[in-house]
Design an enzyme around this catalytic site. Structure first.
Site, PDB file in Angstrom:
ATOM      1  N   HIS A   1      -0.395   8.474  23.931  1.00 40.40           N
ATOM      2  CA  HIS A   1      -0.127   8.318  22.578  1.00 40.40           C
ATOM      3  C   HIS A   1      -0.953   6.831  22.232  1.00 40.40           C
ATOM      4  O   HIS A   1      -0.350   6.022  22.041  1.00 40.40           O
ATOM      5  CB  HIS A   1       1.243   8.205  22.127  1.00 40.40           C
TER       6      HIS A   1
ATOM      7  N   GLU B   1      -5.033  10.993  21.518  1.00 40.88           N
ATOM      8  CA  GLU B   1      -4.233  10.623  20.198  1.00 40.88           C
ATOM      9  C   GLU B   1      -4.373  11.881  19.380  1.00 40.88           C
ATOM     10  O   GLU B   1      -5.424  12.681  19.206  1.00 40.88           O
ATOM     11  CB  GLU B   1      -5.008   9.418  19.500  1.00 40.88           C
TER      12      GLU B   1
ATOM     13  N   GLY C   1      -0.855  14.513  23.539  1.00 37.57           N
ATOM     14  CA  GLY C   1      -0.777  13.893  24.845  1.00 37.57           C
ATOM     15  C   GLY C   1      -0.021  14.323  25.795  1.00 37.57           C
ATOM     16  O   GLY C   1      -0.337  14.289  26.910  1.00 37.57           O
TER      17      GLY C   1
ATOM     18  N   ASP D   1       4.202   6.478  25.754  1.00 36.61           N
ATOM     19  CA  ASP D   1       5.139   6.149  24.482  1.00 36.61           C
ATOM     20  C   ASP D   1       4.977   6.558  23.122  1.00 36.61           C
ATOM     21  O   ASP D   1       4.363   6.104  22.219  1.00 36.61           O
ATOM     22  CB  ASP D   1       4.785   4.552  24.432  1.00 36.61           C
TER      23      ASP D   1
END
Length: 291
Positions: free
Chosen positions: A42, A115, A140, A160
């Site tokens: 991410h 992304e 992701g 994350d």
């Protein structure tokens, strides 16, 4: 699902913990000459303007990186992080995890950045480029499963997600279980928020349905898997409150390198008092699975 923009949160105390851990893990990989792969599930925009409308609306960086930069810190890992970040602060910027990785990798290493947000991937491609960098406009979680094991056997994965959707907690768990079976030697760093419960007008708010409960369940589920080791690191800058909000964050690290627990503990010992908002600030470094 495209509502989250990290520009609102860049440089906050969650970023401080995440990026110090990221840099320390990359340093451990660089102890050997053989190349490694860094994978970011991410990635966000890569670089953030701290004078942007988004950053100034929340001003979360003032309770994060701004608490550290005025101080001299003896810890080597914290100093390396601050030296990097202050170079960007001169231009009112904060480096995200892809930019930090780019600044640290060598010619023999590779960056794979994913992304899914349409505008953020455009920003990422504008902000980062290089011979050893590949940027993918894709989910992701799906991408990580599809791209592992990588050609380079050594590597680090940073996971994350924004955790805006409850389903993301389960996605993290399921993705890690799948990928670990394919690439059991990789290092996996999973960031998660610690968000206090909110008071509600009707009924009770069960922690198992809250974001705090979801984070706790995620760590419990991970600790029950047959990983070689699992280290959990948490940093809380204040006590939980009933008004809600992120009071801290954590990183669960699968295949944590030798002495990483000691190194991060010493680092947090130095920076936690500077980030503390009250006497409730604390940190914890705990082996959940130890080989």
């Amino acid at each position: 699902m495209f509502s989250y923009r990290h520009s609102f949160h860049a440089g906050n105390h969650g970023d401080v913990l995440k990026h110090i851990c990221q840099m320390m893990l990359i340093n451990k990989l660089k102890d050997k000459d053989k190349g490694f792969e860094y994978i970011d599930t991410h990635s966000g925009a890569g670089i953030y303007n701290l004078q942007s409308q988004e950053a100034l609306k929340t001003q979360e960086f003032k309770q994060g990186i701004d608490c550290l930069t005025p101080h001299a810190i003896n810890n080597a890992e914290a100093n390396q992080y601050l030296e990097l970040v202050t170079a960007y602060q001169k231009f009112n910027q904060y480096p995200g995890s892809p930019e930090i990785a780019k600044s640290m990798v060598r010619a023999q290493d590779k960056l794979t950045l994913m992304e899914w947000h349409p505008q953020e991937v455009k920003n990422l491609k504008h902000n980062l480029n290089g011979r050893n960098i590949s940027i993918h406009h894709r989910d992701g979680f799906e991408g990580l499963v599809a791209m592992t094991p990588p050609a380079l056997k050594r590597g680090l994965v940073l996971i994350d997600p924004p955790y805006e959707l409850e389903s993301e907690y389960q996605q993290v768990y399921e993705t890690i279980c799948k990928v670990y079976k394919r690439w059991s030697t990789g290092i996996f760093a999973i960031w998660y928020p610690l968000i206090s419960e909110r008071e509600v007008d009707e009924g009770s708010f069960s922690s198992t349905n809250s974001k705090l409960g979801k984070s706790q369940n995620l760590i419990t589920q991970l600790s029950q898997q047959p990983f070689k080791n699992l280290l959990n690191v948490e940093l809380c800058v204040t006590s939980p409150s009933r008004s809600g909000g992120m009071y801290g964050s954590g990183i669960a690290i699968i295949n944590a390198p030798w002495q990483f627990d000691i190194n991060i503990g010493e680092c947090l010992q130095d920076i936690m008092p500077l980030l503390a908002q009250d006497s409730g600030a604390t940190f914890n470094v705990e082996w959940l699975i130890q080989s």
